[in-house]
Design a protein around this motif. Structure first.
Motif, PDB file in Angstrom:
ATOM      1  N   ILE A 199      12.437  15.386  -7.366  1.00 41.45           N
ATOM      2  CA  ILE A 199      11.152  14.710  -7.722  1.00 41.45           C
ATOM      3  C   ILE A 199      11.154  13.308  -7.169  1.00 41.45           C
ATOM      4  CG2 ILE A 199       9.900  14.185  -9.708  1.00 41.45           C
ATOM      5  CD1 ILE A 199      10.540  16.562 -11.131  1.00 41.45           C
ATOM      6  N   LEU A 200      12.052  12.690  -7.545  1.00 37.89           N
ATOM      7  CA  LEU A 200      12.152  11.214  -7.406  1.00 37.89           C
ATOM      8  C   LEU A 200      12.137  11.006  -5.697  1.00 37.89           C
ATOM      9  CD1 LEU A 200      12.396   8.354  -8.354  1.00 37.89           C
ATOM     10  CD2 LEU A 200      14.870   8.511  -7.884  1.00 37.89           C
ATOM     11  N   PRO A 201      12.573  11.667  -4.778  1.00 43.56           N
ATOM     12  CA  PRO A 201      12.185  11.419  -3.359  1.00 43.56           C
ATOM     13  C   PRO A 201      10.657  11.876  -3.003  1.00 43.56           C
ATOM     14  CG  PRO A 201      14.152  12.752  -3.702  1.00 43.56           C
ATOM     15  CD  PRO A 201      13.560  12.672  -4.782  1.00 43.56           C
ATOM     16  N   ASN A 202      10.066  12.532  -3.671  1.00 45.15           N
ATOM     17  CA  ASN A 202       8.450  13.017  -3.509  1.00 45.15           C
ATOM     18  C   ASN A 202       7.640  11.968  -3.980  1.00 45.15           C
ATOM     19  OD1 ASN A 202       8.670  15.555  -1.805  1.00 45.15           O
ATOM     20  ND2 ASN A 202      10.150  16.036  -3.344  1.00 45.15           N
ATOM     21  N   VAL A 203       8.133  11.088  -5.125  1.00 41.35           N
ATOM     22  CA  VAL A 203       7.360  10.123  -5.550  1.00 41.35           C
ATOM     23  C   VAL A 203       7.553   8.770  -4.898  1.00 41.35           C
ATOM     24  CG1 VAL A 203       6.902  11.452  -7.609  1.00 41.35           C
ATOM     25  CG2 VAL A 203       8.701   9.661  -7.361  1.00 41.35           C
ATOM     26  N   PHE A 204       8.407   8.692  -4.004  1.00 45.92           N
ATOM     27  CA  PHE A 204       8.868   7.691  -3.436  1.00 45.92           C
ATOM     28  C   PHE A 204       8.053   6.688  -2.354  1.00 45.92           C
ATOM     29  CE2 PHE A 204      10.712   5.046   0.344  1.00 45.92           C
ATOM     30  CZ  PHE A 204      11.309   4.161  -0.317  1.00 45.92           C
ATOM     31  N   ALA A 205       7.119   7.543  -1.636  1.00 42.60           N
ATOM     32  CA  ALA A 205       6.379   7.090  -0.675  1.00 42.60           C
ATOM     33  C   ALA A 205       5.169   6.380  -1.366  1.00 42.60           C
ATOM     34  CB  ALA A 205       5.615   7.868   0.198  1.00 42.60           C
ATOM     35  N   PRO A 206       4.304   6.872  -2.405  1.00 42.26           N
ATOM     36  CA  PRO A 206       3.412   6.248  -3.115  1.00 42.26           C
ATOM     37  C   PRO A 206       3.942   5.191  -3.802  1.00 42.26           C
ATOM     38  CG  PRO A 206       3.812   8.352  -4.161  1.00 42.26           C
ATOM     39  CD  PRO A 206       4.413   8.264  -2.946  1.00 42.26           C
ATOM     40  N   VAL A 207       5.032   5.000  -4.522  1.00 45.36           N
ATOM     41  CA  VAL A 207       5.553   3.882  -5.133  1.00 45.36           C
ATOM     42  C   VAL A 207       5.761   2.714  -4.260  1.00 45.36           C
ATOM     43  CG1 VAL A 207       7.620   3.102  -6.375  1.00 45.36           C
ATOM     44  CG2 VAL A 207       6.613   5.058  -7.092  1.00 45.36           C
ATOM     45  N   LEU A 208       6.259   3.067  -3.089  1.00 44.30           N
ATOM     46  CA  LEU A 208       6.685   1.879  -2.039  1.00 44.30           C
ATOM     47  C   LEU A 208       5.021   1.233  -1.529  1.00 44.30           C
ATOM     48  CD1 LEU A 208       8.289   0.523   0.114  1.00 44.30           C
ATOM     49  CD2 LEU A 208       8.146   2.482   1.873  1.00 44.30           C
ATOM     50  N   VAL A 209       4.261   2.240  -1.265  1.00 44.66           N
ATOM     51  CA  VAL A 209       2.812   1.519  -1.144  1.00 44.66           C
ATOM     52  C   VAL A 209       2.425   0.621  -2.287  1.00 44.66           C
ATOM     53  CG1 VAL A 209       0.425   2.112  -0.539  1.00 44.66           C
ATOM     54  CG2 VAL A 209       2.291   3.496   0.620  1.00 44.66           C
ATOM     55  N   GLN A 210       2.607   1.314  -3.427  1.00 46.31           N
ATOM     56  CA  GLN A 210       2.033   0.310  -4.520  1.00 46.31           C
ATOM     57  C   GLN A 210       2.562  -0.714  -4.586  1.00 46.31           C
ATOM     58  OE1 GLN A 210      -0.722   1.233  -6.518  1.00 46.31           O
ATOM     59  NE2 GLN A 210      -0.240  -1.099  -7.188  1.00 46.31           N
ATOM     60  N   ALA A 211       4.156  -0.813  -4.312  1.00 53.92           N
ATOM     61  CA  ALA A 211       4.952  -2.001  -4.652  1.00 53.92           C
ATOM     62  C   ALA A 211       4.800  -2.895  -3.625  1.00 53.92           C
ATOM     63  CB  ALA A 211       6.279  -1.480  -4.425  1.00 53.92           C
ATOM     64  N   THR A 212       4.163  -2.591  -2.422  1.00 55.66           N
ATOM     65  CA  THR A 212       3.891  -3.663  -1.241  1.00 55.66           C
ATOM     66  C   THR A 212       2.523  -4.278  -1.663  1.00 55.66           C
ATOM     67  OG1 THR A 212       4.988  -2.070   0.377  1.00 55.66           O
ATOM     68  CG2 THR A 212       3.505  -3.819   1.091  1.00 55.66           C
ATOM     69  N   LEU A 213       1.656  -3.302  -2.265  1.00 55.39           N
ATOM     70  CA  LEU A 213       0.252  -4.054  -2.640  1.00 55.39           C
ATOM     71  C   LEU A 213       0.763  -4.812  -3.807  1.00 55.39           C
ATOM     72  CD1 LEU A 213      -1.890  -0.881  -2.215  1.00 55.39           C
ATOM     73  CD2 LEU A 213      -1.852  -2.858  -0.666  1.00 55.39           C
ATOM     74  N   THR A 214       1.478  -4.463  -4.805  1.00 50.93           N
ATOM     75  CA  THR A 214       1.616  -5.314  -5.892  1.00 50.93           C
ATOM     76  C   THR A 214       2.294  -6.632  -5.582  1.00 50.93           C
ATOM     77  OG1 THR A 214       1.941  -3.358  -7.166  1.00 50.93           O
ATOM     78  CG2 THR A 214       2.556  -5.070  -8.276  1.00 50.93           C
ATOM     79  N   VAL A 215       3.036  -6.716  -4.970  1.00 49.80           N
ATOM     80  CA  VAL A 215       3.764  -8.049  -4.121  1.00 49.80           C
ATOM     81  C   VAL A 215       2.413  -9.183  -3.910  1.00 49.80           C
ATOM     82  CG1 VAL A 215       4.874  -9.236  -2.386  1.00 49.80           C
ATOM     83  CG2 VAL A 215       5.839  -6.990  -3.283  1.00 49.80           C
ATOM     84  N   ALA A 216       1.507  -8.672  -3.316  1.00 47.41           N
ATOM     85  CA  ALA A 216       0.397  -9.499  -3.144  1.00 47.41           C
ATOM     86  C   ALA A 216      -0.066  -9.982  -4.384  1.00 47.41           C
ATOM     87  CB  ALA A 216      -0.710  -8.880  -2.316  1.00 47.41           C
ATOM     88  N   THR A 217      -0.357  -9.088  -5.425  1.00 49.19           N
ATOM     89  CA  THR A 217      -0.891  -9.612  -6.591  1.00 49.19           C
ATOM     90  C   THR A 217      -0.097 -10.495  -7.403  1.00 49.19           C
ATOM     91  OG1 THR A 217      -1.920  -7.315  -6.645  1.00 49.19           O
ATOM     92  CG2 THR A 217      -1.754  -8.577  -8.714  1.00 49.19           C
ATOM     93  N   ALA A 218       1.301 -10.105  -7.260  1.00 48.74           N
ATOM     94  CA  ALA A 218       2.244 -11.071  -7.987  1.00 48.74           C
ATOM     95  C   ALA A 218       2.261 -12.401  -7.369  1.00 48.74           C
ATOM     96  CB  ALA A 218       3.709 -10.162  -7.760  1.00 48.74           C
ATOM     97  N   ILE A 219       2.186 -12.515  -5.990  1.00 45.05           N
ATOM     98  CA  ILE A 219       2.037 -14.050  -5.466  1.00 45.05           C
ATOM     99  C   ILE A 219       0.710 -14.609  -6.089  1.00 45.05           C
ATOM    100  CG2 ILE A 219       1.601 -15.147  -3.196  1.00 45.05           C
ATOM    101  CD1 ILE A 219       3.417 -13.012  -1.663  1.00 45.05           C
ATOM    102  N   ILE A 220      -0.119 -14.005  -6.034  1.00 46.18           N
ATOM    103  CA  ILE A 220      -1.316 -14.571  -6.744  1.00 46.18           C
ATOM    104  C   ILE A 220      -1.267 -15.055  -7.906  1.00 46.18           C
ATOM    105  CG2 ILE A 220      -3.847 -14.327  -7.368  1.00 46.18           C
ATOM    106  CD1 ILE A 220      -4.146 -12.585  -4.850  1.00 46.18           C
ATOM    107  N   ALA A 221      -0.538 -14.136  -8.852  1.00 44.65           N
ATOM    108  CA  ALA A 221      -0.045 -14.413 -10.407  1.00 44.65           C
ATOM    109  C   ALA A 221       0.599 -15.512 -10.382  1.00 44.65           C
ATOM    110  CB  ALA A 221       0.285 -13.259 -10.973  1.00 44.65           C
TER     111      ALA A 221
END
Length: 287
Positions: A199-221
């Motif tokens: 299960i974990l390997p198959n949810v890795f890709a969307p988590v990686l994408v969300q993490a990359t996008l969330t870094v931008a949000t975190a920098i603004i925060a």
């Protein structure tokens, strides 16, 4: 069987890399991110002025050959403070997201896989946290923990955690009904082994994408918290705190606001473009 899985994984990685290389906007985002990471890492060895050194004979000097980006209200070199400020912003963005991923993904896995009352409790708490705007929650937590860069990272990470819980739970609900998961249950594999191996390997890709996008949000925060005095504390440089000072000198020295504002814009743009590119590259439905 494992050799076939490894071969398939290598092929998918190669295909995703080729798709990412063809995406010009993603490559541009990668270049922007790499540039800011490089200057943040190399800040201690770059031939630049001390970011904390003041000069009362160079107060609010406009950009020139001596001061490429000008100086601030007490004569500190803005270029030097911009470079060292990149460390605070990028560190806050990455560490905050790591905190959110480390906490959110396990909770999302447990919630989606086991269901029942466990899912109900985790989902209701997650819904309650998501009902509060992200930045408002981060400000409240940072104010409670106290003003510092470390506390700001913790506050931003905890505020972003519900996003990863919700995302991971949704992906697990989709994956756990697949035939290979049912087959793993049929041969008697333990739940922990199924979650870790299938299960974990198959949810890795969307988590990686969300993490990359969330870094931008975190920098603004982080910039917002520093602007409010809840993040990086003076005299240590931070793009947000630099903007906080610059707002008082917009007519006399507008360059004090130009550079940190542009840096925040560019690094956030870079992470967003890179995240969008990763999403397209890792999506098997995209050609």
């Amino acid at each position: 069987m494992e050799d076939e899985d490894d071969t398939l994984g290598i092929r998918m990685e190669s295909r995703a890399w080729k798709k990412l290389k063809r995406n010009r906007s993603a490559l541009f985002g990668f270049v922007l991110v790499a540039f800011f990471v490089a200057i943040a890492v190399l800040a201690p060895i770059l031939p630049i002025a001390d970011p904390l050194a003041t000069s009362w004979s160079a107060v609010r000097k406009a950009p020139s050959e001596l001061y490429w980006l000008g100086t601030d209200e007490i004569g500190r070199d803005i270029l030097s403070r911009m470079i060292w400020g990149a460390q605070a912003s990028l560190l806050a963005g990455v560490v905050s997201v790591l905190i959110a991923v480390v906490i959110g993904v396990p909770f999302g896995l447990v919630s989606g896989y086991f269901g029942g009352w466990t899912d109900q409790i985790i989902s209701r708490v997650t819904d309650a946290l998501l009902a509060t705007p992200f930045l408002i929650l981060a400000i409240a937590l940072a104010a409670f923990l106290g003003p510092s860069l470390t506390n700001a990272m913790i506050a931003i990470g905890l505020s972003a955690t519900p996003i990863f819980i919700r995302l991971t739970r949704g992906q697990v609900l989709s994956v756990k009904t697949e035939d290979y998961v049912e087959g793993a249950r049929a041969i008697g594999l333990r739940d922990t082994a199924i979650m870790a191996r299938y299960i974990l390997p198959n949810v890795f890709a969307p988590v990686l994408v969300q993490a990359t996008l969330t870094v931008a949000t975190a920098i603004i925060a982080e910039a917002s918290l520093s602007f409010l005095g809840l993040g990086q504390q003076p005299p240590n440089p931070s793009w947000g705190s630099m903007l906080n000072v610059a707002k008082n000198f917009m007519t006399q020295a507008p360059w004090m606001a130009w550079w940190p504002g542009a840096a925040i814009f560019l690094v956030v743009l870079g992470f967003n473009l890179l995240g969008d590119g990763l999403r397209d590259a890792l999506d098997p439905r995209e050609g």
